[in-house]
Design a protein around this motif. Structure first.
Motif, mmCIF file in Angstrom:
data_model
loop_
_atom_site.group_PDB
_atom_site.id
_atom_site.type_symbol
_atom_site.label_atom_id
_atom_site.label_comp_id
_atom_site.label_asym_id
_atom_site.label_seq_id
_atom_site.Cartn_x
_atom_site.Cartn_y
_atom_site.Cartn_z
ATOM 1 N N ASP A 1 0.861 -1.136 -0.054
ATOM 2 C CA ASP A 1 -0.041 0.087 -0.093
ATOM 3 C C ASP A 1 0.661 1.123 0.131
ATOM 4 O O ASP A 1 0.637 2.162 -0.706
ATOM 5 C CB ASP A 1 -0.746 0.274 1.267
ATOM 6 C CG ASP A 1 -2.220 -1.155 1.096
ATOM 7 O OD1 ASP A 1 -2.420 -1.448 -0.025
ATOM 8 O OD2 ASP A 1 -2.574 -1.397 2.210
ATOM 9 N N TRP A 2 1.794 1.381 0.671
ATOM 10 C CA TRP A 2 2.736 2.396 1.179
ATOM 11 C C TRP A 2 3.487 3.052 -0.634
ATOM 12 O O TRP A 2 3.586 3.967 -0.949
ATOM 13 C CB TRP A 2 3.758 2.536 1.861
ATOM 14 C CG TRP A 2 4.660 1.282 1.777
ATOM 15 C CD1 TRP A 2 4.701 0.082 2.313
ATOM 16 C CD2 TRP A 2 5.787 1.241 1.039
ATOM 17 N NE1 TRP A 2 5.775 -0.633 1.921
ATOM 18 C CE2 TRP A 2 6.593 -0.094 0.995
ATOM 19 C CE3 TRP A 2 6.359 2.231 0.170
ATOM 20 C CZ2 TRP A 2 7.693 -0.179 0.602
ATOM 21 C CZ3 TRP A 2 7.734 2.025 -0.479
ATOM 22 C CH2 TRP A 2 8.313 0.734 -0.511
ATOM 23 N N LEU A 3 3.610 1.990 -1.276
ATOM 24 C CA LEU A 3 4.344 1.910 -2.361
ATOM 25 C C LEU A 3 3.198 2.543 -3.581
ATOM 26 O O LEU A 3 3.731 3.492 -4.270
ATOM 27 C CB LEU A 3 5.274 0.880 -3.047
ATOM 28 C CG LEU A 3 5.534 0.887 -4.261
ATOM 29 C CD1 LEU A 3 6.734 2.045 -4.556
ATOM 30 C CD2 LEU A 3 6.661 -0.403 -4.757
ATOM 31 N N GLN A 4 2.052 1.907 -3.480
ATOM 32 C CA GLN A 4 1.026 2.305 -4.360
ATOM 33 C C GLN A 4 0.855 3.696 -4.070
ATOM 34 O O GLN A 4 0.642 4.651 -5.177
ATOM 35 C CB GLN A 4 -0.222 1.470 -4.082
ATOM 36 C CG GLN A 4 0.173 0.166 -4.555
ATOM 37 C CD GLN A 4 -1.359 -0.667 -4.355
ATOM 38 O OE1 GLN A 4 -2.508 -0.181 -4.517
ATOM 39 N NE2 GLN A 4 -1.297 -1.902 -3.991
ATOM 40 N N GLU A 5 1.028 4.379 -2.708
ATOM 41 C CA GLU A 5 0.531 5.508 -2.521
ATOM 42 C C GLU A 5 1.661 6.433 -3.199
ATOM 43 O O GLU A 5 1.405 7.649 -3.673
ATOM 44 C CB GLU A 5 0.588 5.844 -1.105
ATOM 45 C CG GLU A 5 0.182 7.060 -0.599
ATOM 46 C CD GLU A 5 -1.147 7.643 -0.984
ATOM 47 O OE1 GLU A 5 -1.416 8.868 -1.120
ATOM 48 O OE2 GLU A 5 -2.191 6.529 -0.998
ATOM 49 N N LEU A 6 2.834 6.148 -2.979
ATOM 50 C CA LEU A 6 4.040 6.750 -3.748
ATOM 51 C C LEU A 6 4.036 7.058 -5.009
ATOM 52 O O LEU A 6 4.271 7.985 -5.595
ATOM 53 C CB LEU A 6 5.375 6.272 -3.270
ATOM 54 C CG LEU A 6 5.876 6.484 -1.718
ATOM 55 C CD1 LEU A 6 7.129 5.529 -1.499
ATOM 56 C CD2 LEU A 6 6.139 7.841 -1.171
ATOM 57 N N CYS A 7 3.529 5.902 -5.691
ATOM 58 C CA CYS A 7 3.323 5.992 -7.166
ATOM 59 C C CYS A 7 2.255 7.058 -7.542
ATOM 60 O O CYS A 7 2.371 7.885 -8.704
ATOM 61 C CB CYS A 7 2.974 4.609 -7.452
ATOM 62 S SG CYS A 7 4.373 3.379 -7.642
ATOM 63 N N LYS A 8 1.193 7.199 -6.707
ATOM 64 C CA LYS A 8 0.315 8.131 -7.066
ATOM 65 C C LYS A 8 0.857 9.519 -6.975
ATOM 66 O O LYS A 8 0.321 10.335 -7.615
ATOM 67 C CB LYS A 8 -0.924 8.123 -5.991
ATOM 68 C CG LYS A 8 -1.894 6.982 -5.985
ATOM 69 C CD LYS A 8 -2.964 6.990 -5.009
ATOM 70 C CE LYS A 8 -3.649 5.645 -4.837
ATOM 71 N NZ LYS A 8 -4.388 5.537 -3.860
#
Length: 128
Positions: A55-62
């Motif tokens: 989840d944290w990486l998905q957030e950074l990708c946004k």
């Protein structure tokens, strides 16, 4: 002086920055707890027939279009040197499995006691 060096290192985004500043000093950053479970926070997951980033990486990708995003590993000195090694893939390769960190992400590792920092972690980072 330390804050200026830290800001320059984060902006340069050359290597992970290791510092003894506090979590409160990084408002707006994305955080990973040092004592996180490797299976959930530091591994890709196979969900509904496809691989997904944590989840944290998905957030950074946004936020990949921002000038700089900061990923902060919370106080790494709170876990054993052996357990600290679970962060090597992120710190060395800027990746979790096949998922790469966006280019605009600077990594900061918080460390309240540099004497408890695993040598392998110290070698990949810039201590400020």
């Amino acid at each position: 002086m330390k804050n200026k060096e830290l800001l320059e290192a984060i902006a340069a985004n050359i290597s992970p920055v290791i510092t003894n500043l506090a979590k409160k000093d990084f408002k707006g950053a994305t955080f990973i707890a040092a004592d996180c479970e490797i299976d959930k926070a530091l591994s890709e997951q196979y969900i509904s027939g496809k691989w997904q980033a944590p989840d944290w990486l998905q957030e950074l990708c946004k936020n990949k279009d921002e000038i700089i995003s900061i990923l902060v590993v919370e106080d790494i000195a709170k876990i054993s040197e052996k357990e600290q090694l679970k962060f090597l893939e992120i710190l060395k390769n800027r990746a979790i499995g096949s998922f790469k960190l966006p280019a605009n992400v600077s990594i900061v590792v918080l460390c309240s006691d540099f004497n408890k920092l695993a040598p392998q972690i110290a070698q990949v980072g810039c201590i400020i």
